[in-house]
Design a protein around this motif. Structure first.
Motif, PDB file in Angstrom:
ATOM      1  N   VAL A 287       0.832  -1.203   0.000  1.00 43.59           N
ATOM      2  CA  VAL A 287       0.000   0.000   0.000  1.00 43.59           C
ATOM      3  C   VAL A 287       0.868   1.256   0.000  1.00 43.59           C
ATOM      4  CG1 VAL A 287      -1.696   1.329   1.341  1.00 43.59           C
ATOM      5  CG2 VAL A 287      -2.009  -1.124   1.020  1.00 43.59           C
ATOM      6  N   ALA A 288       1.979   1.242   0.743  1.00 46.11           N
ATOM      7  CA  ALA A 288       2.882   2.397   0.768  1.00 46.11           C
ATOM      8  C   ALA A 288       3.496   2.631  -0.604  1.00 46.11           C
ATOM      9  CB  ALA A 288       3.970   2.187   1.812  1.00 46.11           C
ATOM     10  N   ALA A 289       4.045   1.573  -1.202  1.00 44.39           N
ATOM     11  CA  ALA A 289       4.686   1.702  -2.514  1.00 44.39           C
ATOM     12  C   ALA A 289       3.694   2.180  -3.566  1.00 44.39           C
ATOM     13  CB  ALA A 289       5.295   0.362  -2.921  1.00 44.39           C
ATOM     14  N   LYS A 306       5.288  -3.843  -3.434  1.00 41.26           N
ATOM     15  CA  LYS A 306       5.137  -3.839  -4.888  1.00 41.26           C
ATOM     16  C   LYS A 306       3.983  -2.912  -5.273  1.00 41.26           C
ATOM     17  CE  LYS A 306       6.994  -8.453  -5.773  1.00 41.26           C
ATOM     18  NZ  LYS A 306       8.149  -7.952  -6.539  1.00 41.26           N
ATOM     19  N   VAL A 307       4.136  -2.243  -6.401  1.00 44.02           N
ATOM     20  CA  VAL A 307       3.097  -1.346  -6.907  1.00 44.02           C
ATOM     21  C   VAL A 307       2.046  -2.189  -7.618  1.00 44.02           C
ATOM     22  CG1 VAL A 307       2.610   0.573  -8.461  1.00 44.02           C
ATOM     23  CG2 VAL A 307       4.747   0.539  -7.152  1.00 44.02           C
ATOM     24  N   PHE A 308       0.800  -2.095  -7.180  1.00 45.28           N
ATOM     25  CA  PHE A 308      -0.240  -2.920  -7.795  1.00 45.28           C
ATOM     26  C   PHE A 308      -1.332  -2.105  -8.491  1.00 45.28           C
ATOM     27  CE2 PHE A 308      -1.436  -2.290  -3.374  1.00 45.28           C
ATOM     28  CZ  PHE A 308      -2.812  -2.047  -3.415  1.00 45.28           C
ATOM     29  N   LEU A 309      -1.143  -0.788  -8.592  1.00 46.97           N
ATOM     30  CA  LEU A 309      -2.059   0.079  -9.332  1.00 46.97           C
ATOM     31  C   LEU A 309      -1.260   0.987 -10.261  1.00 46.97           C
ATOM     32  CD1 LEU A 309      -4.547   1.303  -6.558  1.00 46.97           C
ATOM     33  CD2 LEU A 309      -4.922  -0.531  -8.201  1.00 46.97           C
ATOM     34  N   GLY A 310      -1.924   1.494 -11.307  1.00 52.80           N
ATOM     35  CA  GLY A 310      -1.288   2.458 -12.179  1.00 52.80           C
ATOM     36  C   GLY A 310      -0.459   1.832 -13.285  1.00 52.80           C
ATOM     37  N   LYS A 311       0.387   2.654 -13.895  1.00 49.44           N
ATOM     38  CA  LYS A 311       1.126   2.243 -15.088  1.00 49.44           C
ATOM     39  C   LYS A 311       2.206   1.200 -14.797  1.00 49.44           C
ATOM     40  CE  LYS A 311       0.508   6.758 -17.302  1.00 49.44           C
ATOM     41  NZ  LYS A 311       1.200   7.959 -17.864  1.00 49.44           N
TER      42      LYS A 311
END
Length: 488
Positions: A287-289, A306-311
């Motif tokens: 959530v932080a990333a 890990k980034v799980f939203l966006g580009k």
């Protein structure tokens, strides 16, 4: 000539005004980030399939956004989990795994709380209490000495047009549970998780838990209404989650599903399709990333999340769990799951699951009930497994076939490859994740145990007047029955 000078001045002023206007508009386009963080909340919500609880505001949020069905905390207790959330790093990597760490240290290796990165990007950073509707600071509970700077308690305190990163903390459904007199839950109608035996005392306790969840829902509704009234809902990404799993015997403080499973709901207008369910594995450290990434903010070092939203989103293959000392119960447990299989590594396998924890002895009816029934030989299988004097070093569970995690497949020939694969992945990554962890020595652990005994002796007369600090488990159970069964 004077006329030309005036024209030039006017042009410069117009250009300056245009730049300022552009900057303000650019700031306004930056999304606001709102974390609604609920204490000890499992997935016992109507939108997650809990049949008797009433959670209309959270359910509405789920319809407006995406509900994640495979989201997990990485520590089953608040201070370790919150230390991880605010840094985007696993709690071992920032020496913050022992609950209410006694020998706190600065964050290592130049690691900073993510609040710094938001502030550097021009964000207003706040932390408020949902219980008082942001009038005072919200829960922090970080296990390190590095200061976490907040600009205020409420996004209303920011400059006009300034984007914000706001945390709002909700104390429910953390024990001590609170009754919901307007919408009481009938213990006879509750559906106990299969990992618990069906006893009237446990049903009554579970009903109170659900009533406390309903209090959480009330506050969520007020927070979202305030966001709407302030005209900020369309440009705010809302993250709603629990800081770890539910506050019950085999859940909180343990790496079983009930201790790590959390609800996660995200509303991002015009970016996420509403009323969807997402089955991807997500860890709370993500959530932080993700919050930083969707705000266009880069960190000078890689986060564990890990980034799980966006580009730039990436897929998570494994979720990790971490548990160390909690109060007077010293442990060293790690876990890994790929969502189908889970491996728990009990590195302190020489001690029982039900070793003394003063906090649970005081506040969990099931803690006393299990001890009492076991002493009479009346705690039946498979629940009596939890009373063993020692733990196996490894526990392997097929979560699809055995969601209650009773059938340990570790050592089974048919699962040997699965166990080896998960252990190799876990043990190799722990070399990095635990690099900065400082293990407590025996003197520190003894100091923690002494502090827990003092806590129990002081809190007992206030919470259970008339019950002696030397009361045995039968007496404690009888006291719980008087409070929960005879007073409803």
């Amino acid at each position: 000539m004077r006329f030309n000078i005036k024209k030039k001045i006017v042009k410069v002023l117009c250009l300056m005004l245009a730049i300022v206007t552009y900057q303000i508009k650019a700031q306004e386009k930056q999304p606001n980030i709102l974390w609604i963080n609920s204490d000890d909340l499992g997935r016992e919500l109507a939108c997650y399939g809990e049949p008797v609880v009433k959670t209309p505001h959270i359910d509405a949020l789920a319809k407006q956004g995406v509900l994640y069905t495979n989201a997990y905390a990485n520590a089953p207790i608040c201070s370790a989990s919150r230390s991880s959330q605010i840094t985007g790093m696993y709690p071992t990597a920032v020496n913050s795994l022992d609950h209410r760490t006694l020998n706190m240290t600065e964050l290592p290796d130049g690691i900073q709380p993510i609040t710094k990165f938001f502030k550097d990007a021009g964000y207003f950073v706040s932390n408020g209490s949902g219980l008082t509707m942001l009038e005072k600071g919200g829960k922090r509970d970080y296990n390190f000495t590095t200061k976490v700077d907040y600009d205020g308690t409420d996004w209303d305190q920011r400059k006009e047009g300034q984007p914000f990163f706001a945390q709002v903390q909700i104390k429910y459904p953390h024990r001590i549970f609170s009754r919901d007199k307007e919408n009481p839950v009938n213990p006879d109608e509750v559906r106990l998780p299969a990992c618990y035996p069906d006893y009237p005392l446990l049903r009554a306790d579970w009903a109170l838990y659900l009533e406390s969840v309903q209090h959480c829902d009330d506050i969520v509704g007020k927070i979202l209404q305030k966001l709407e009234d302030d005209g900020l809902a369309d440009n705010t990404i809302v993250f709603f989650f629990g800081d770890h799993g539910r506050p019950h015997l085999r859940d909180k403080q343990f790496l079983y599903e009930g201790g790590l499973q959390i609800p996660l709901i995200i509303r991002w207008p015009e970016h996420l399709k509403p009323n969807k369910k997402d089955k991807r594995l997500v860890s709370l450290v993500d959530v932080a990333a993700t919050s930083l990434a969707v705000s266009g903010i880069k960190t000078p070092y890689p986060l564990h999340g890990k980034v799980f939203l966006g580009k730039n989103k990436t897929k998570r293959k494994y979720v990790y769990g971490f548990r160390q000392r909690a109060g007077d119960a010293a442990e060293n447990l790690r876990s890994i799951t790929d969502s189908r299989y889970k491996l728990i590594w009990n590195r302190t396998y020489d001690r029982p699951w039900m070793q003394l924890t003063s906090y649970k002895k005081l506040q969990y009816p099931a803690f006393a009930l299990y001890h009492y029934l076991h002493s009479k030989g009346e705690l039946k299988a498979p629940y009596n497994q939890f009373m063993a004097e020692t733990k196996p070093e490894f526990e392997l569970f097929d979560l699809k076939k055995d969601p209650s995690e009773f059938n340990n497949l570790a050592g089974d020939k048919s699962c040997r490859k699965i166990q080896e694969k998960l252990f190799q992945k876990l043990s190799s990554n722990l070399k990095e994740y635990e690099e900065n962890m400082i293990l407590e020595d025996e003197a520190t652990i003894e100091r923690a145990k002494k502090g827990s005994r003092v806590y129990y002796n002081k809190a007992l007369p206030k919470q259970k007047p008339g019950l002696s600090v030397d009361a045995n488990y039968e007496e404690i159970v009888k006291d719980w029955e008087r409070r929960l069964l005879h007073k409803r």
